[in-house]
Every structure is written in C-alpha cells, then in structure tokens.
Design a protein around this motif. Structure first.
Motif, mmCIF file in Angstrom:
data_model
loop_
_atom_site.group_PDB
_atom_site.id
_atom_site.type_symbol
_atom_site.label_atom_id
_atom_site.label_comp_id
_atom_site.label_asym_id
_atom_site.label_seq_id
_atom_site.Cartn_x
_atom_site.Cartn_y
_atom_site.Cartn_z
ATOM 1 N N ARG A 50 -35.191 -31.463 -42.737
ATOM 2 C CA ARG A 50 -34.969 -32.703 -40.767
ATOM 3 C C ARG A 50 -33.837 -33.410 -40.978
ATOM 4 N NH1 ARG A 50 -40.985 -35.016 -42.423
ATOM 5 N NH2 ARG A 50 -42.360 -33.983 -42.758
ATOM 6 N N PRO A 51 -33.838 -33.855 -40.162
ATOM 7 C CA PRO A 51 -32.495 -35.094 -40.011
ATOM 8 C C PRO A 51 -32.636 -35.813 -40.701
ATOM 9 C CG PRO A 51 -33.789 -35.536 -38.171
ATOM 10 C CD PRO A 51 -34.702 -33.580 -39.198
ATOM 11 N N ILE A 52 -31.177 -37.450 -40.395
ATOM 12 C CA ILE A 52 -30.874 -38.043 -40.548
ATOM 13 C C ILE A 52 -30.333 -39.140 -39.847
ATOM 14 C CG2 ILE A 52 -31.201 -37.436 -43.358
ATOM 15 C CD1 ILE A 52 -28.024 -37.729 -43.223
ATOM 16 N N ILE A 53 -30.263 -40.092 -40.219
ATOM 17 C CA ILE A 53 -28.778 -41.082 -39.427
ATOM 18 C C ILE A 53 -27.741 -41.342 -40.521
ATOM 19 C CG2 ILE A 53 -31.677 -41.497 -37.837
ATOM 20 C CD1 ILE A 53 -31.365 -44.190 -39.098
ATOM 21 N N ARG A 54 -27.363 -42.125 -39.472
ATOM 22 C CA ARG A 54 -26.503 -42.537 -40.480
ATOM 23 C C ARG A 54 -25.779 -43.842 -39.426
ATOM 24 N NH1 ARG A 54 -21.371 -38.619 -41.419
ATOM 25 N NH2 ARG A 54 -21.395 -38.372 -39.162
ATOM 26 N N LEU A 55 -26.198 -45.025 -40.481
ATOM 27 C CA LEU A 55 -25.270 -46.478 -39.440
ATOM 28 C C LEU A 55 -23.697 -46.831 -39.439
ATOM 29 C CD1 LEU A 55 -28.490 -48.803 -40.834
ATOM 30 C CD2 LEU A 55 -28.077 -46.993 -38.677
ATOM 31 N N ILE A 67 -27.136 -39.962 -35.661
ATOM 32 C CA ILE A 67 -27.955 -38.322 -35.401
ATOM 33 C C ILE A 67 -27.805 -37.518 -36.410
ATOM 34 C CG2 ILE A 67 -30.108 -36.794 -35.408
ATOM 35 C CD1 ILE A 67 -30.663 -40.053 -34.820
ATOM 36 N N VAL A 68 -27.757 -37.173 -37.845
ATOM 37 C CA VAL A 68 -27.371 -36.354 -38.059
ATOM 38 C C VAL A 68 -28.071 -35.075 -38.693
ATOM 39 C CG1 VAL A 68 -26.168 -35.426 -40.421
ATOM 40 C CG2 VAL A 68 -25.389 -37.817 -39.598
ATOM 41 N N PRO A 69 -28.215 -33.669 -37.693
ATOM 42 C CA PRO A 69 -29.156 -32.919 -37.525
ATOM 43 C C PRO A 69 -29.271 -32.454 -38.757
ATOM 44 C CG PRO A 69 -27.240 -32.104 -35.897
ATOM 45 C CD PRO A 69 -26.719 -33.264 -36.481
ATOM 46 N N ALA A 70 -30.346 -31.930 -39.347
ATOM 47 C CA ALA A 70 -30.879 -30.648 -41.079
ATOM 48 C C ALA A 70 -29.659 -29.811 -41.009
ATOM 49 C CB ALA A 70 -31.707 -30.122 -40.296
ATOM 50 N N ASN A 71 -29.486 -29.480 -40.425
ATOM 51 C CA ASN A 71 -27.984 -28.409 -40.993
ATOM 52 C C ASN A 71 -27.043 -28.702 -41.011
ATOM 53 O OD1 ASN A 71 -27.228 -28.911 -38.248
ATOM 54 N ND2 ASN A 71 -27.846 -26.592 -37.481
ATOM 55 N N CYS A 88 -24.952 -47.658 -29.925
ATOM 56 C CA CYS A 88 -24.686 -49.171 -30.169
ATOM 57 C C CYS A 88 -25.879 -49.523 -30.296
ATOM 58 C CB CYS A 88 -23.441 -49.178 -30.408
ATOM 59 S SG CYS A 88 -22.394 -48.078 -30.955
ATOM 60 N N THR A 89 -25.556 -51.171 -30.930
ATOM 61 C CA THR A 89 -26.988 -51.704 -30.154
ATOM 62 C C THR A 89 -26.142 -53.181 -31.074
ATOM 63 O OG1 THR A 89 -28.435 -53.160 -30.228
ATOM 64 C CG2 THR A 89 -28.214 -51.424 -32.485
ATOM 65 N N TYR A 90 -25.973 -54.420 -30.497
ATOM 66 C CA TYR A 90 -26.330 -55.897 -30.948
ATOM 67 C C TYR A 90 -27.113 -56.759 -31.993
ATOM 68 C CZ TYR A 90 -21.919 -56.087 -28.378
ATOM 69 O OH TYR A 90 -20.411 -56.100 -27.740
ATOM 70 N N GLY A 91 -28.468 -55.871 -31.807
ATOM 71 C CA GLY A 91 -29.107 -56.336 -32.112
ATOM 72 C C GLY A 91 -29.792 -55.435 -33.893
ATOM 73 N N GLN A 92 -30.839 -56.280 -34.440
ATOM 74 C CA GLN A 92 -31.334 -55.662 -35.860
ATOM 75 C C GLN A 92 -31.108 -54.378 -36.358
ATOM 76 O OE1 GLN A 92 -30.001 -56.977 -38.546
ATOM 77 N NE2 GLN A 92 -30.761 -55.622 -39.346
ATOM 78 N N VAL A 93 -30.614 -53.507 -36.801
ATOM 79 C CA VAL A 93 -31.007 -52.233 -36.984
ATOM 80 C C VAL A 93 -32.313 -52.658 -38.195
ATOM 81 C CG1 VAL A 93 -30.657 -50.011 -36.926
ATOM 82 C CG2 VAL A 93 -29.171 -51.299 -35.409
ATOM 83 N N TRP A 94 -33.050 -51.687 -38.375
ATOM 84 C CA TRP A 94 -33.730 -51.904 -39.061
ATOM 85 C C TRP A 94 -33.900 -50.425 -40.476
ATOM 86 C CZ3 TRP A 94 -34.197 -56.330 -41.125
ATOM 87 C CH2 TRP A 94 -34.221 -57.749 -40.318
ATOM 88 N N PRO A 95 -33.320 -49.992 -40.386
ATOM 89 C CA PRO A 95 -33.649 -48.314 -41.093
ATOM 90 C C PRO A 95 -34.299 -47.884 -42.104
ATOM 91 C CG PRO A 95 -31.535 -49.654 -42.272
ATOM 92 C CD PRO A 95 -32.297 -51.039 -41.698
ATOM 93 N N ALA A 96 -35.192 -49.130 -43.042
ATOM 94 C CA ALA A 96 -36.061 -48.947 -43.418
ATOM 95 C C ALA A 96 -37.470 -48.528 -43.292
ATOM 96 C CB ALA A 96 -36.831 -49.682 -44.720
ATOM 97 N N SER A 97 -37.391 -48.469 -41.726
ATOM 98 C CA SER A 97 -38.228 -48.448 -40.304
ATOM 99 C C SER A 97 -38.607 -46.828 -40.207
ATOM 100 C CB SER A 97 -38.339 -48.989 -39.623
ATOM 101 O OG SER A 97 -37.081 -49.071 -38.335
#
Length: 214
Positions: A50-55, A67-71, A88-97
């Motif tokens: 499965r993929p992952i995210i990177r902030l 988005i970092v693809p699974a492969n 990109c966003t000026y909002g608060q990103v909640w990575p735990a969600s």
C-alpha cells in the motif's frame, strides 16, 4: 484537545435545558472539528503493498502532501522530494487521521483550514496517477462543521462517512454510504444504527474517537 473531549464526555445530557442543548451541540461540533489535535500525530504504518504519504514544507505556512506509491516505498530514499507531485495547504494537516483502503487505491486524510471547520481530503488512484478531491462538511458554508472517514465497506466499491454541521443553532448529523468511484452519497441516515452498512462496517477506531455519536 484532550480536556475538551473529557469535558464534553462528562456532560449529562438529561440535565440540560433546551437552550443548553443548543450550546452543547455547538460545543460538540467544535470538538469534533479539532479532535485530531488530541492525538499523537504519527501516520499509521502502511502495510506492504500500500502507498504512504510524506509531508513537506511548501511556501511559508504551507504543508504539502506527497503520495509515495507502494512500489516506490523502498526507493523513497533514492527519490528527491521534487520527483513526487505535491498537494499543498495552509490548513492544519492531521497525519494520524490517514486511512488507506484495503486495496491500496484510495486514501482519506483530515485537513483543518479553520478552528471550527475540518475537511476530508480523498486521494484516488487513477491508473498510475493519484487524484485529489477535497470534500467539505457542506457546500453552503455553514458556521461550524466537520466531515470524517468512518469505514471501508468490503468489496472496494463503497465507503462510510460521517459529517456534522451547525447553522444558526441548528445541528445536523449525517451518517452516509458513499460510492467510491463518484463520491456520491448512496444512502444516509441520522443515526448509524439506521443504516445497515454503516452499522456493520464502521471502523473501530472511528467509533472509539468520534463525537458524532453522543
């Protein structure tokens, strides 16, 4: 954030007057919009395949989501940050969600642009590309609101979503079954028990943390 959740949970609804109920619901929506602030912000571990995210940091005040693809996870250190598209966003990103669908082709993430307003960012894989759709709690800009992922339905065709908005003292809570391809609402109910798919497939972590059911 933890104090707000504790105080809200400690209120005895049976002792509230009609006017108190209005204030109680408004407080609950505010807590719901910001509830991820009470959690340790560590993204859940992504299973193999499965993929992952990177902030990353964008312009001053911005957070960018990649988005970092699974492969490519094992090659992540070999890739430069500029190689991966960013949102990109000026909002608060909640990575735990972050929640990743069982087939690894869809992800949801909570992003909070305002203290009392939380969006759900939906990432969907279209062939090799990842497309982003930003889903607000409502489209008529109410005063308070949040929308959140609530579960994946087996079969990879549907998902569960909960939302709550408050306008001029009136609070509306909705539990919904969405089509994953179109993000259209197929069914909705005012209580999770009134929607069989929602009752059966709601995510345990969502059930333990949400304030929509109170």
């Amino acid at each position: 954030g933890q104090k707000a959740e504790t105080y809200l949970a400690g209120i005895d609804k049976s002792e509230l007057t009609a006017s108190d109920i209005v204030a109680w619901n408004e407080a609950a929506v505010r807590v719901g919009a910001s509830r991820w602030a009470a959690q340790l912000q560590v993204p859940p571990q992504s299973p193999k395949g499965r993929p992952i995210i990177r902030l990353t940091k964008g312009n001053p005040g911005q957070t960018c989501i990649q988005i970092v693809p699974a492969n490519e996870k094992e090659k992540e250190n070999e890739k430069t940050q500029s190689d991966v598209p960013s949102h990109c966003t000026y909002g608060q990103v909640w990575p735990a969600s972050l929640s990743i669908s069982p087939d690894g082709k869809m992800m949801t993430l909570a992003v909070q642009p305002l203290d009392s307003w939380r969006e759900m960012w939906v990432f969907r894989q279209d062939k090799k590309e990842w497309q982003l759709t930003i889903m607000p709690p409502a489209f008529d800009t109410p005063e308070l609101g949040y929308i959140e992922f609530a579960g994946w339905v087996p079969g990879n065709q549907q998902m569960l979503v909960a939302r709550e908005v408050s306008v001029k003292g009136q609070t509306k809570t909705s539990f919904e079954l969405w089509n994953r391809d179109t993000l259209a609402v197929e069914r909705r109910a005012d209580k999770p028990g009134n929607l069989s798919a929602f009752y059966r497939w709601q995510d345990p972590n969502w059930k333990n943390m949400t304030v929509t059911v109170r």
